[in-house]
Design a protein around this motif. Structure first.
Motif, PDB file in Angstrom:
ATOM      1  N   MET A   1       0.812  -1.195   0.000  1.00  0.00           N
ATOM      2  CA  MET A   1       0.000   0.000   0.000  1.00  0.00           C
ATOM      3  C   MET A   1       0.857   1.261   0.000  1.00  0.00           C
ATOM      4  O   MET A   1       0.478   2.268  -0.575  1.00  0.00           O
ATOM      5  CB  MET A   1      -0.918  -0.031   1.222  1.00  0.00           C
ATOM      6  N   GLY A   2       2.036   1.205   0.615  1.00  0.00           N
ATOM      7  CA  GLY A   2       2.910   2.364   0.695  1.00  0.00           C
ATOM      8  C   GLY A   2       3.421   2.817  -0.661  1.00  0.00           C
ATOM      9  O   GLY A   2       3.502   4.016  -0.933  1.00  0.00           O
ATOM     10  N   ILE A   3       3.758   1.860  -1.541  1.00  0.00           N
ATOM     11  CA  ILE A   3       4.277   2.227  -2.859  1.00  0.00           C
ATOM     12  C   ILE A   3       3.193   2.882  -3.698  1.00  0.00           C
ATOM     13  O   ILE A   3       3.471   3.813  -4.458  1.00  0.00           O
ATOM     14  CB  ILE A   3       4.896   1.004  -3.574  1.00  0.00           C
ATOM     15  N   ILE A   4       1.960   2.440  -3.553  1.00  0.00           N
ATOM     16  CA  ILE A   4       0.852   3.044  -4.291  1.00  0.00           C
ATOM     17  C   ILE A   4       0.643   4.482  -3.831  1.00  0.00           C
ATOM     18  O   ILE A   4       0.434   5.381  -4.641  1.00  0.00           O
ATOM     19  CB  ILE A   4      -0.430   2.208  -4.138  1.00  0.00           C
ATOM     20  N   LEU A   5       0.741   4.710  -2.522  1.00  0.00           N
ATOM     21  CA  LEU A   5       0.612   6.068  -1.988  1.00  0.00           C
ATOM     22  C   LEU A   5       1.745   6.957  -2.483  1.00  0.00           C
ATOM     23  O   LEU A   5       1.518   8.114  -2.836  1.00  0.00           O
ATOM     24  CB  LEU A   5       0.574   6.025  -0.463  1.00  0.00           C
ATOM     25  N   TRP A   6       2.970   6.430  -2.536  1.00  0.00           N
ATOM     26  CA  TRP A   6       4.109   7.188  -3.067  1.00  0.00           C
ATOM     27  C   TRP A   6       3.849   7.593  -4.513  1.00  0.00           C
ATOM     28  O   TRP A   6       4.137   8.721  -4.905  1.00  0.00           O
ATOM     29  CB  TRP A   6       5.375   6.337  -3.016  1.00  0.00           C
ATOM     30  N   LEU A   7       3.322   6.677  -5.314  1.00  0.00           N
ATOM     31  CA  LEU A   7       3.063   6.969  -6.729  1.00  0.00           C
ATOM     32  C   LEU A   7       1.978   8.019  -6.899  1.00  0.00           C
ATOM     33  O   LEU A   7       2.103   8.932  -7.723  1.00  0.00           O
ATOM     34  CB  LEU A   7       2.688   5.689  -7.470  1.00  0.00           C
ATOM     35  N   ILE A   8       0.907   7.914  -6.123  1.00  0.00           N
ATOM     36  CA  ILE A   8      -0.201   8.869  -6.236  1.00  0.00           C
ATOM     37  C   ILE A   8       0.231  10.258  -5.774  1.00  0.00           C
ATOM     38  O   ILE A   8       0.043  11.249  -6.488  1.00  0.00           O
ATOM     39  CB  ILE A   8      -1.432   8.371  -5.452  1.00  0.00           C
ATOM     40  N   ILE A   9       0.806  10.338  -4.589  1.00  0.00           N
ATOM     41  CA  ILE A   9       1.244  11.634  -4.059  1.00  0.00           C
ATOM     42  C   ILE A   9       2.362  12.212  -4.925  1.00  0.00           C
ATOM     43  O   ILE A   9       2.382  13.412  -5.215  1.00  0.00           O
ATOM     44  CB  ILE A   9       1.700  11.505  -2.583  1.00  0.00           C
ATOM     45  N   GLY A  10       3.287  11.365  -5.381  1.00  0.00           N
ATOM     46  CA  GLY A  10       4.354  11.828  -6.263  1.00  0.00           C
ATOM     47  C   GLY A  10       3.810  12.385  -7.568  1.00  0.00           C
ATOM     48  O   GLY A  10       4.291  13.397  -8.077  1.00  0.00           O
ATOM     49  N   GLY A  11       2.784  11.733  -8.107  1.00  0.00           N
ATOM     50  CA  GLY A  11       2.160  12.230  -9.331  1.00  0.00           C
ATOM     51  C   GLY A  11       1.493  13.574  -9.137  1.00  0.00           C
ATOM     52  O   GLY A  11       1.609  14.466  -9.977  1.00  0.00           O
ATOM     53  N   VAL A  12       0.800  13.736  -8.021  1.00  0.00           N
ATOM     54  CA  VAL A  12       0.133  15.011  -7.735  1.00  0.00           C
ATOM     55  C   VAL A  12       1.157  16.121  -7.525  1.00  0.00           C
ATOM     56  O   VAL A  12       1.009  17.221  -8.069  1.00  0.00           O
ATOM     57  CB  VAL A  12      -0.795  14.871  -6.500  1.00  0.00           C
ATOM     58  N   ILE A  13       2.205  15.826  -6.771  1.00  0.00           N
ATOM     59  CA  ILE A  13       3.233  16.833  -6.521  1.00  0.00           C
ATOM     60  C   ILE A  13       3.957  17.202  -7.812  1.00  0.00           C
ATOM     61  O   ILE A  13       4.186  18.378  -8.093  1.00  0.00           O
ATOM     62  CB  ILE A  13       4.229  16.339  -5.446  1.00  0.00           C
ATOM     63  N   GLY A  14       4.305  16.215  -8.620  1.00  0.00           N
ATOM     64  CA  GLY A  14       4.954  16.489  -9.897  1.00  0.00           C
ATOM     65  C   GLY A  14       4.069  17.285 -10.837  1.00  0.00           C
ATOM     66  O   GLY A  14       4.526  18.179 -11.538  1.00  0.00           O
ATOM     67  N   TRP A  15       2.775  16.966 -10.836  1.00  0.00           N
ATOM     68  CA  TRP A  15       1.823  17.692 -11.684  1.00  0.00           C
ATOM     69  C   TRP A  15       1.705  19.147 -11.251  1.00  0.00           C
ATOM     70  O   TRP A  15       1.741  20.053 -12.071  1.00  0.00           O
ATOM     71  CB  TRP A  15       0.474  16.988 -11.638  1.00  0.00           C
ATOM     72  N   LEU A  16       1.569  19.378  -9.934  1.00  0.00           N
ATOM     73  CA  LEU A  16       1.474  20.748  -9.430  1.00  0.00           C
ATOM     74  C   LEU A  16       2.756  21.543  -9.709  1.00  0.00           C
ATOM     75  O   LEU A  16       2.698  22.707 -10.098  1.00  0.00           O
ATOM     76  CB  LEU A  16       1.170  20.750  -7.924  1.00  0.00           C
ATOM     77  N   ALA A  17       3.901  20.901  -9.523  1.00  0.00           N
ATOM     78  CA  ALA A  17       5.172  21.585  -9.796  1.00  0.00           C
ATOM     79  C   ALA A  17       5.299  21.915 -11.275  1.00  0.00           C
ATOM     80  O   ALA A  17       5.784  22.992 -11.637  1.00  0.00           O
ATOM     81  CB  ALA A  17       6.344  20.716  -9.345  1.00  0.00           C
ATOM     82  N   SER A  18       4.836  21.025 -12.149  1.00  0.00           N
ATOM     83  CA  SER A  18       4.933  21.301 -13.583  1.00  0.00           C
ATOM     84  C   SER A  18       3.983  22.418 -14.000  1.00  0.00           C
ATOM     85  O   SER A  18       4.286  23.174 -14.926  1.00  0.00           O
ATOM     86  CB  SER A  18       4.662  20.034 -14.394  1.00  0.00           C
ATOM     87  N   ILE A  19       2.857  22.544 -13.326  1.00  0.00           N
ATOM     88  CA  ILE A  19       1.957  23.664 -13.607  1.00  0.00           C
ATOM     89  C   ILE A  19       2.600  24.975 -13.152  1.00  0.00           C
ATOM     90  O   ILE A  19       2.570  25.978 -13.878  1.00  0.00           O
ATOM     91  CB  ILE A  19       0.586  23.455 -12.925  1.00  0.00           C
ATOM     92  N   ILE A  20       3.207  24.978 -11.972  1.00  0.00           N
ATOM     93  CA  ILE A  20       3.849  26.185 -11.454  1.00  0.00           C
ATOM     94  C   ILE A  20       5.016  26.603 -12.344  1.00  0.00           C
ATOM     95  O   ILE A  20       5.194  27.785 -12.632  1.00  0.00           O
ATOM     96  CB  ILE A  20       4.319  25.965 -10.001  1.00  0.00           C
ATOM     97  N   MET A  21       5.781  25.632 -12.824  1.00  0.00           N
ATOM     98  CA  MET A  21       6.949  25.936 -13.654  1.00  0.00           C
ATOM     99  C   MET A  21       6.619  26.005 -15.144  1.00  0.00           C
ATOM    100  O   MET A  21       7.506  26.176 -15.968  1.00  0.00           O
ATOM    101  CB  MET A  21       8.045  24.881 -13.420  1.00  0.00           C
ATOM    102  N   ARG A  22       5.363  25.858 -15.499  1.00  0.00           N
ATOM    103  CA  ARG A  22       4.873  25.939 -16.878  1.00  0.00           C
ATOM    104  C   ARG A  22       5.525  24.920 -17.806  1.00  0.00           C
ATOM    105  O   ARG A  22       5.891  25.209 -18.940  1.00  0.00           O
ATOM    106  CB  ARG A  22       5.074  27.338 -17.434  1.00  0.00           C
ATOM    107  N   THR A  23       5.680  23.692 -17.315  1.00  0.00           N
ATOM    108  CA  THR A  23       6.199  22.601 -18.139  1.00  0.00           C
ATOM    109  C   THR A  23       5.184  21.471 -18.248  1.00  0.00           C
ATOM    110  O   THR A  23       5.532  20.360 -18.627  1.00  0.00           O
ATOM    111  CB  THR A  23       7.510  22.039 -17.554  1.00  0.00           C
TER     112      THR A  23
END
Length: 85
Positions: A1-23
């Motif tokens: 369950m921990g790896i799935i949470l890492w993937l989901i949270i990592g995806g959300v964080i990466g998505w938000l960072a890419s929106i902020i950095m316009r990539t």
């Protein structure tokens, strides 16, 4: 369950960072996950001496991970384009 949470949270964080950095248009879901997880590691090293990855999910750990992902994208942009944005 921990790896799935890492993937989901990592995806959300990466998505938000890419929106902020316009990539966002240049990255897919896989790269968003990688940016989020590596960003969490970088943020943990900078802000907490590496212990953020062992911390429970809180607003602070989420923001530190987001900051690390933004720093990672800024470095990648600097290398690829010669400018941060």
């Amino acid at each position: 369950m921990g790896i799935i949470l890492w993937l989901i949270i990592g995806g959300v964080i990466g998505w938000l960072a890419s929106i902020i950095m316009r990539t966002d248009g240049q990255q897919g879901i896989f790269l968003n996950i990688v940016v989020g997880i590596v960003g969490a590691f970088i943020g943990g090293l900078i802000m907490s001496g590496g212990s953020i990855n062992n911390a429970p999910l809180t607003i602070y750990s989420f923001l530190v991970s987001l900051l690390g992902a933004i720093i990672l994208l800024a470095i990648v942009n600097l290398v690829r384009r010669g400018s941060v944005r």
